[in-house]
Design an enzyme around this catalytic site. Structure first.
Site, PDB file in Angstrom:
ATOM      1  N   ASP A 243     -29.975  84.049  -1.774  1.00 30.48           N
ATOM      2  CA  ASP A 243     -30.992  85.012  -1.346  1.00 30.48           C
ATOM      3  C   ASP A 243     -30.374  86.157  -0.550  1.00 30.48           C
ATOM      4  O   ASP A 243     -29.286  86.023  -0.004  1.00 30.48           O
ATOM      5  CB  ASP A 243     -32.043  84.293  -0.483  1.00 30.48           C
ATOM      6  CG  ASP A 243     -31.438  83.678   0.765  1.00 30.48           C
ATOM      7  OD1 ASP A 243     -32.023  83.837   1.848  1.00 30.48           O
ATOM      8  OD2 ASP A 243     -30.378  83.038   0.636  1.00 30.48           O
ATOM      9  N   GLU A 244     -31.123  87.240  -0.484  1.00 31.76           N
ATOM     10  CA  GLU A 244     -30.853  88.350   0.426  1.00 31.76           C
ATOM     11  C   GLU A 244     -29.416  88.880   0.392  1.00 31.76           C
ATOM     12  O   GLU A 244     -28.812  89.092   1.443  1.00 31.76           O
ATOM     13  CB  GLU A 244     -31.214  87.932   1.865  1.00 31.76           C
ATOM     14  CG  GLU A 244     -32.700  87.586   2.004  1.00 31.76           C
ATOM     15  CD  GLU A 244     -33.114  87.243   3.425  1.00 31.76           C
ATOM     16  OE1 GLU A 244     -34.201  87.693   3.820  1.00 31.76           O
ATOM     17  OE2 GLU A 244     -32.370  86.536   4.133  1.00 31.76           O
TER      18      GLU A 244
END
Lengths: 443, 563
Positions: free
Chosen positions: B339-340
């Site tokens: 993620d991210e």
């Protein structure tokens, strides 16, 4: 427990760097206690050695404001004496000097009041969820030893549904439904303040309760009075009609009776802002202290009426905001005072906003508050600490300090509280706590 | 005179037969449930009769655990008087002395731990529980020891206590139960702040009481690396908050076996290539934008630092790290996160740019190579990779068809993941993030707020629809869901109260999915049962938060919005 303005909490503390004796001086034992608190915050420990890296230390200290409080609601949910004492300990570590004890409310009445034992016997959550006379003494002494005054509040005439369990004759709209018509939260029920018997009953109740507390201050509350409850109460309407009193006149009579009873005991009454701003109660003595809670915007209006005030603004100091809506069957409901008030938000509170120089003199101080619809012993420490310490600094040290400089010190207090058995919440990842400034917004 | 007194005693009898106003407080509510109105006591000599040949030791322990809870819960019914008004009927009630536990004919006897880690879709958690009202033996049958464990959990939720007697007021009880979804999880971040092993064990206990079967352990992140990895001891040595704030190999095995005995699979996550700043403490050469400032240019939160995913050496390191950890775990699932990812971090990283230029790869290409290396390592160990949604929605990667995708940014993204035909686990921030609503934790930001404000109440979470915006053909892609605690502002001090009982909400959404009889889940119906499980958790030593004033908990529905 002296009059607010007469307390002397000042001290000076000198810790030389050469190992010669450190000296703590004060004008009173209370001042010495404050100095001891500071002294105990100086020391770190590593590998068996206790030390401070910043000697020599010269401190001259005194509080900017005489009232630095913390309010706990022990009616929506019950808190054993041991939990209250632990809160008092934590308060003392940051020089909070007032425990505002919102002891009863519509949902329960845990306080055993001599002459009115029935109310607790029917209205406490259980026979063990009570505060006996000796519990109250115990708490008062515990607080006093820590330089903390205990100001009790019996909120009237609203917030009294539970009294109907023992004295139904004194309560209008008891558990009336739908509750939202008659109250801010369930259950509905408010004292029949227009009835002379209820006026007397309340004055006697307040008087008996006040005798349990040596403080010079006592709160009769007076917030969130629901008018529909009285509009639909035949008894109240009948009395108002037959005597020709207005709502305000009857409320003023009611209030005067309780406040006279307090003054007879040498106590100064405290009320919530509505008594002054919404109901224009005419019988408040000019010594009455007003707690401003609905919004920080209301402070100027209270000051303009010349009353001394305590800051309790929901938009800065309510610790319960941001926990979501608790009323049932309302999945999209929210906390009425969302968002959560962070320590930083509280810390930026402007104590004399919108006040003239003269009006600023009316500010006694302020407090953080925890309303406990969604709080109990199981989460009390982390929801209160260390956030409640931010008002402790605001009102002792004064405004103008910045959040960047304060955060490392607040982390420090939180860790020390944790070591002392109070479960202060983690404000940030530990990575941040160990690296001052690195987790600031523009770092 | 005689007739009058006969009439009098008849009236007495009628007034004593009180219909129960409380609900049978099971959570998650069984799929099929029949109850009566008869009081039934638990005999002081009550015993469990385990009719399983050579019972595995964790099943025997589960029975001991069940005995312990029966003896010690001592939960008063949540009504005014806490059950005092039940006593006249309870006094005259029959006593239940025995619950027999048996497996169905032909069932294979394996330990609960073995059953708990079988691949999703192959586990047997179903059971049948029958409790007659006449005091004759109750019976629990299942197709596996795990099913028996689930049934024991339910059995333990039936009993209230008053003045020395444990009882129910709703016999006879017939339950046929099985989960609607195979994945019911709880995710805990132990990297932003550390949780001692004892906190994890207590959390696993609480999970087991509501039939949560997956512990998604987000064990490392940018702020700390508490996991001791035998092949890479330097990661924890330099990356843990302190030598005590670690999870040793023994700790991990203990946690896995503790979980397994409670029917819980441990899904470990080593989030990569983002969320890895702390690896720079031992391997600065592996990390781009390590601790760079301003952090907000390079990361979603401080400190900045991401694995140099374009580097073959870093790719090998990561694949080996993940492989070496995954092979110690019995679960068939392992998450590599994903993620991210912050692209600025790579744009400004000289080494990454050099590597991309020299190979002619785009960042996406490099991420693809990186991910395939770590995932093929997992697959070679017989594990199914789990990733966060960006890996399929924001990047163009070649992932194995089996890859499980965790949808977190918004519940709206589930349809897009389903459209790519990946199996998914619902983890949406707008319903299931337990940390939302506690204000901004970043410093020097007094008017900042929680990015996912407001706080997600249990009732908001409870309205989550696992099949929203999906076609019927896509329903099978939904493995289940979980609630999650990110720990920037949490630690041992508030763990119980921020997680429980809210995290039980998803356990009902994904076990029960509907009320017995098929009606949709309903917050008004559910609240008294959730209060009940909360109070029972408190009796069992978990500091679950109080959902309402106790006045409300004792008066079902009286504090509803229109009450």
């Amino acid at each position: 427990m002296d009059d607010i303005e007469e307390r002397d909490e000042a001290y000076s503390l000198s810790v030389p760097s050469d190992g010669s004796a450190a000296i703590l001086k004060a004008n009173s034992s209370l001042g010495l206690f404050r100095g001891l608190t500071t002294f105990s915050q100086l020391w770190y420990e590593y590998d068996g050695t206790t030390y401070n890296p910043e000697a020599p230390i010269e401190i001259t200290d005194w509080p900017l404001y005489p009232y630095r409080g913390f309010m706990l609601d022990t009616a929506r949910n019950y808190f054993p004496v041991s939990d209250i004492k632990r809160q008092i300990d934590a308060m003392s570590w940051v020089k909070i000097n007032t425990f505002h004890w919102h002891v009863v409310d519509s949902q329960s009445f845990p306080l055993e009041i001599p002459g009115f034992e029935q109310i607790a016997s029917k209205g406490a959550y259980s026979s063990t969820n009570v505060y006996t006379k000796s519990d109250v003494e115990d708490i008062i002494n515990y607080a006093a030893e820590r330089g903390i005054d205990v100001i009790a509040e019996i909120d009237t005439p609203g917030h009294t549904a539970i009294i109907a369990d023992a004295y139904p004759e004194h309560v209008a709209c008891p558990q009336s439904t739908p509750w939202a018509t008659f109250a801010n939260e369930p259950p509905a029920g408010q004292l029949r303040f227009a009835a002379p018997e209820t006026v007397n009953f309340t004055a006697e109740l307040i008087s008996a309760a006040a005798k349990l507390f040596p403080s010079k201050y006592f709160s009769t509350g007076g917030d969130e009075i629901n008018q529909e409850c009285y509009t639909q109460d035949a008894q109240t309407q009948q009395i108002l009609n037959s005597t020709g009193q207005t709502f305000t006149e009857a409320l003023s009579t009611f209030t005067k009776s309780s406040h006279d009873a307090l003054e007879e005991q040498g106590k100064t009454p405290i009320v919530w802002e509505e008594m002054v701003l919404d109901f224009n109660v005419t019988t408040l003595s000019n010594k009455t202290i007003v707690m401003v809670w609905i919004s920080s915007d209301d402070v100027a209006a209270v000051a303009q009426k010349g009353y001394r005030l305590v800051h309790a603004a929901s938009d800065y100091f309510y610790l319960d905001c941001g926990g979501g809506g608790w009323v049932g069957n309302n999945p999209d409901g929210n906390s009425w005072c969302d968002p959560f008030k962070t320590w930083q938000k509280s810390y930026t509170f402007d104590i004399t906003a919108n006040l003239t120089e003269a009006e600023s003199q009316l500010v006694l101080g302020g407090q953080h508050l925890i309303w406990t619809e969604q709080t109990s012993p199981h989460n009390i420490d982390p929801i209160v600490w260390p956030r409640a310490a931010s008002s402790a600094e605001l009102f002792w040290s004064g405004p103008g300090l910045n959040v960047s400089a304060a955060l490392p010190r607040l982390h420090d207090v939180a860790f020390r509280m944790s070591n002392r058995g109070v479960k202060a919440i983690s404000l940030q990842p530990l990575w941040c706590a160990l690296r001052p400034g690195l987790c600031d917004l523009t770092a | 005179m005689a007739r009058l007194s006969a009439f009098g005693s008849l009236v007495f009898l009628i007034s004593v037969v009180v219909l129960p106003t409380g609900v049978l407080s099971l959570w998650p509510v069984p799929r099929a449930l029949d109850t009566g109105y008869t009081a039934l006591k638990l005999s002081p000599y009550f015993n469990f009769e385990l009719d399983v040949s050579s019972p595995p030791s964790d099943l025997v322990q589960a029975v001991e655990q069940a005995k312990y809870y029966l003896k010690n819960d001592k939960l008063g019914r949540l009504v005014v008087g806490r059950g005092s008004s039940d006593q006249s009927t309870v006094d005259q009630a029959q006593s239940l002395s025995t619950l027999t536990l048996a497996l169905t004919e032909g069932a294979v006897v394996e330990s609960i731990s073995t059953e708990a880690v079988k691949p999703l879709g192959t586990r047997s958690e179903e059971y049948i529980l029958t409790i007659p009202s006449d005091g004759s033996a109750a019976s629990l049958t299942a197709n596996s020891t795990l099913g028996l464990y689930r049934g024991l959990t339910t059995f333990g939720q039936l009993w209230y206590y008053y003045d020395g007697v444990s009882y129910t007021i709703e016999a006879p009880i017939a339950i046929t139960d099985s989960p609607a979804y195979p994945y019911r999880g709880f995710c805990l971040d132990t990297a932003r702040n550390y949780y001692p092993v004892s906190d994890l064990l207590r959390t696993l206990d609480a999970m087991s009481w509501v039939k949560i079967n997956t512990f998604h352990w987000h064990v490392t992140d940018s702020q700390s690396f508490p996991l001791e990895v035998a092949e890479y001891p330097e990661l924890a040595t330099y990356g843990a908050y302190s030598p005590e704030e670690v999870y040793t190999a023994e700790d991990v095995q203990y946690i896995v076996s503790y979980a397994g005995a409670r029917g819980i699979d441990v899904l470990l996550e080593i989030d990569t290539p983002g969320h890895t700043a702390i690896i720079g403490a031992s391997h600065p050469e592996y990390i781009a934008c390590f601790d760079e400032s301003p952090w907000a240019t390079f990361a979603n939160e401080p400190p900045a630092g991401q694995l140099r995913l374009a580097s073959p050496e870093v790719t090998n390191f990561t694949a080996n790290l993940i492989g070496s950890v995954a092979k110690t775990l019995p679960s068939s699932l392992f998450s590599t996160g994903g993620d991210e990812l912050n692209t600025n971090c790579y744009t400004q990283d000289y080494i990454t740019q050099q590597e991309l230029n020299s190979t002619g790869m785009t960042l996406n290409d490099a991420l693809n190579v990186f991910t395939q290396a770590t995932h093929s390592m997992l697959i070679s160990e017989g594990k199914t990779p789990v990733v966060w949604e960006e890996m399929v929605l924001d990047w163009n990667l070649t992932l194995s068809n089996d890859t499980v995708v965790m949808v977190w940014i918004s519940s709206d993204d589930a349809a897009a993941v389903a459209a790519k035909n990946f199996r998914m686990v619902h983890s949406p921030s707008d319903y299931f993030y337990l940390d939302c609503g506690a204000g901004e934790w970043i410093g020097d930001d007094p008017n900042g707020n929680s990015w996912c404000d407001p706080f997600k109440t249990w009732s908001h979470a409870y309205t989550f629809d696992p099949l929203a915006n999906l076609t019927e053909a896509q329903y099978d892609l939904v493995l289940g869901g979980q609630q999650l605690l990110w720990s920037e502002q949490s630690g041992p001090q508030n763990l119980d109260s921020i997680v429980w009982p809210r995290a039980a909400t998803s356990s009902e959404i994904f076990w029960s999915a509907a009320q017995p009889g098929g009606a949709a889940l309903n917050v008004t119906e559910a609240l008294p049962r959730l209060h009940d499980i909360r109070y029972r958790m408190v009796q069992r030593g978990v500091n679950a938060i109080q959902l309402q004033p106790q006045w409300c908990a004792l008066r079902p529905d009286a504090c509803d919005l229109y009450a």
